[in-house]
Scaffold this motif. Structure first.
Motif, PDB file in Angstrom:
ATOM      1  N   UNK A 225       0.861  -1.179   0.000  1.00  0.00           N
ATOM      2  CA  UNK A 225       0.000   0.000   0.000  1.00  0.00           C
ATOM      3  C   UNK A 225       0.896   1.227   0.000  1.00  0.00           C
ATOM      4  N   UNK A 226       0.754   2.037  -1.025  1.00  0.00           N
ATOM      5  CA  UNK A 226       1.587   3.228  -1.153  1.00  0.00           C
ATOM      6  C   UNK A 226       0.849   4.498  -0.734  1.00  0.00           C
ATOM      7  N   UNK A 227      -0.468   4.466  -0.780  1.00  0.00           N
ATOM      8  CA  UNK A 227      -1.254   5.666  -0.495  1.00  0.00           C
ATOM      9  C   UNK A 227      -2.363   5.345   0.508  1.00  0.00           C
ATOM     10  N   UNK A 228      -2.938   6.387   1.138  1.00  0.00           N
ATOM     11  CA  UNK A 228      -4.085   6.153   2.019  1.00  0.00           C
ATOM     12  C   UNK A 228      -5.242   5.478   1.297  1.00  0.00           C
ATOM     13  N   UNK A 229      -5.385   5.768  -0.001  1.00  0.00           N
ATOM     14  CA  UNK A 229      -6.457   5.133  -0.762  1.00  0.00           C
ATOM     15  C   UNK A 229      -6.237   3.624  -0.865  1.00  0.00           C
ATOM     16  N   UNK A 230      -4.967   3.215  -1.039  1.00  0.00           N
ATOM     17  CA  UNK A 230      -4.646   1.786  -1.071  1.00  0.00           C
ATOM     18  C   UNK A 230      -5.007   1.120   0.253  1.00  0.00           C
ATOM     19  N   UNK A 231      -4.690   1.814   1.341  1.00  0.00           N
ATOM     20  CA  UNK A 231      -4.997   1.275   2.671  1.00  0.00           C
ATOM     21  C   UNK A 231      -6.500   1.105   2.843  1.00  0.00           C
ATOM     22  N   UNK A 232      -7.259   2.121   2.422  1.00  0.00           N
ATOM     23  CA  UNK A 232      -8.717   2.050   2.552  1.00  0.00           C
ATOM     24  C   UNK A 232      -9.270   0.901   1.732  1.00  0.00           C
ATOM     25  N   UNK A 233      -8.696   0.684   0.547  1.00  0.00           N
ATOM     26  CA  UNK A 233      -9.154  -0.419  -0.297  1.00  0.00           C
ATOM     27  C   UNK A 233      -8.906  -1.759   0.390  1.00  0.00           C
ATOM     28  N   UNK A 234      -7.719  -1.927   0.999  1.00  0.00           N
ATOM     29  CA  UNK A 234      -7.431  -3.154   1.757  1.00  0.00           C
ATOM     30  C   UNK A 234      -8.456  -3.334   2.869  1.00  0.00           C
ATOM     31  N   UNK A 235      -8.714  -2.256   3.595  1.00  0.00           N
ATOM     32  CA  UNK A 235      -9.623  -2.308   4.742  1.00  0.00           C
ATOM     33  C   UNK A 235     -11.021  -2.734   4.307  1.00  0.00           C
ATOM     34  N   UNK A 236     -11.527  -2.094   3.263  1.00  0.00           N
ATOM     35  CA  UNK A 236     -12.884  -2.404   2.806  1.00  0.00           C
ATOM     36  C   UNK A 236     -12.989  -3.827   2.270  1.00  0.00           C
ATOM     37  N   UNK A 238     -11.085  -6.532   3.081  1.00  0.00           N
ATOM     38  CA  UNK A 238     -11.011  -7.524   4.160  1.00  0.00           C
ATOM     39  C   UNK A 238     -12.246  -7.448   5.048  1.00  0.00           C
ATOM     40  N   UNK A 239     -12.789  -6.230   5.223  1.00  0.00           N
ATOM     41  CA  UNK A 239     -13.998  -6.092   6.027  1.00  0.00           C
ATOM     42  C   UNK A 239     -15.168  -6.802   5.355  1.00  0.00           C
ATOM     43  N   UNK A 240     -15.254  -6.664   4.036  1.00  0.00           N
ATOM     44  CA  UNK A 240     -16.333  -7.332   3.294  1.00  0.00           C
ATOM     45  C   UNK A 240     -16.195  -8.843   3.393  1.00  0.00           C
ATOM     46  N   UNK A 241     -14.958  -9.344   3.360  1.00  0.00           N
ATOM     47  CA  UNK A 241     -14.739 -10.787   3.483  1.00  0.00           C
ATOM     48  C   UNK A 241     -15.164 -11.284   4.861  1.00  0.00           C
ATOM     49  N   UNK A 242     -14.904 -10.467   5.892  1.00  0.00           N
ATOM     50  CA  UNK A 242     -15.250 -10.857   7.258  1.00  0.00           C
ATOM     51  C   UNK A 242     -16.757 -10.863   7.486  1.00  0.00           C
TER      52      UNK A 242
END
Length: 331
Positions: A225-236, A238-242
């Motif tokens: 993850x290079x940007x805050x947007x990348x981080x948010x994408x990871x978060x969303x 993994x959250x959807x998977x959970x």
């Protein structure tokens, strides 16, 4: 006798402090060196948690509470006496030694304060859990509280935290964070007593640790993850998977303030890429809904924006009344 002879040397006092938040026996190497080389090791508390481990390691510990004068005498002849401090830190003894030194009548031993173990970051949380446990058991009010009865306090403390943040008051921020933390620990302590599904503060902490690790694969895994947007994408993702939710509206609390609710729903729609036009209708509610959606689209928190405007209005009212504006934006 020569004043510089070993027999007349004033000796050395080592006040050894330890943290009760660190497992007994886990002492620093300088502490073990001082203990092994000491001519005497004293401890006023025979139940001190370190004592069994010191004795197991071959260090003789005498249970004693010497006065300052007695301790100075025990160091005569160049002897080294280690005092294993109790939880209070031996204030009476250190005050007595300070008075002796200030009198100028006594040749004082060398005095060293030696920390033998240190708190790790977050160690004071253990104190909070311990204090909460005792309050739950012994306080007539706290022992009768329930999750339902405390719910309103959680809301109040959250609002007070937001107010401290918006006011920029650092001292108030620290205090309000503590009040919010208290709610977490209090509810966790109550949950331990549930007959059907008990859990503890350790379970709460363990759950959020696992969640944070899973939702930050760019930190704890091999994702990048290079940007805050990348981080948010990871978060969303993994959250959807959970959650495996059937609707983007699931998990949105309907009891939150109306502007915040409208903005949250608009955010869920935008993030999911759905095309859902705002419902049309008469009345101020639909107008506020449109304003909240516009604010969210622009990256503005409508609740915070309205509070800021309301504070300005409040100050204008007070000015009209000839009353000075309150400090820090408080009501």
């Amino acid at each position: 006798m020569n004043a510089n002879s070993p027999a007349s040397a004033p000796g050395r006092i080592v006040l050894l402090t330890t943290s009760h938040r660190v497992a007994p026996g886990l002492l620093s190497w300088p502490a073990w060196q001082a203990l092994r080389s000491a001519d005497a090791v004293l401890c006023a508390d025979g139940a001190h948690p370190q004592v069994p481990y010191l004795r197991e390691a071959g260090t003789a510990v005498t249970e004693a509470s010497p006065t300052a004068e007695e301790l100075v005498d025990a160091c005569a002849g160049g002897r080294t006496v280690v005092v294993v401090a109790t939880g209070e830190g031996e204030p009476a003894l250190t005050d007595g030694l300070a008075r002796l030194a200030g009198s100028g009548r006594v040749r004082m031993p060398e005095l060293e304060l030696l920390p033998a173990s240190y708190d790790l970051p977050g160690a004071r949380l253990l104190d909070l859990v311990q204090v909460m446990d005792r309050i739950r058991a012994e306080c007539p009010w706290s022992s009768r509280q329930t999750h339902e009865g405390l719910a309103k306090y959680g809301i109040e403390e959250a609002y007070e935290l937001v107010e401290a943040i918006e006011a920029g008051d650092r001292e108030e921020l620290r205090e309000e964070l503590g009040d919010v933390l208290l709610q977490v620990v209090f509810h966790s302590r109550i949950a331990e007593e549930d007959a059907d599904a008990p859990f503890s503060v350790d379970d709460v902490a363990g759950g959020i640790v696992a969640k944070l690790i899973h939702r930050h694969p760019h930190v704890f895994g091999e994702e990048e993850a290079e940007t805050p947007e990348d981080v948010k994408a990871h978060w969303l993702r993994t959250k959807a998977e959970e959650k495996q939710r059937s609707s983007v509206t699931e998990g949105v609390p309907l009891g939150q303030p109306g502007l915040a609710l409208a903005a949250k729903l608009a955010s869920r729609v935008r993030t999911a890429g759905l095309d859902v036009p705002l419902p049309q209708g008469d009345g101020i509610g639909y107008e506020l809904l449109e304003l909240a959606a516009r604010a969210e689209q622009a990256g503005v928190d409508p609740e915070a924006a309205l509070r800021a405007a309301a504070r300005t209005y409040r100050d204008a009212i007070r000015a009209a009344e000839g009353v000075a504006a309150p400090d820090h934006g408080t009501a």
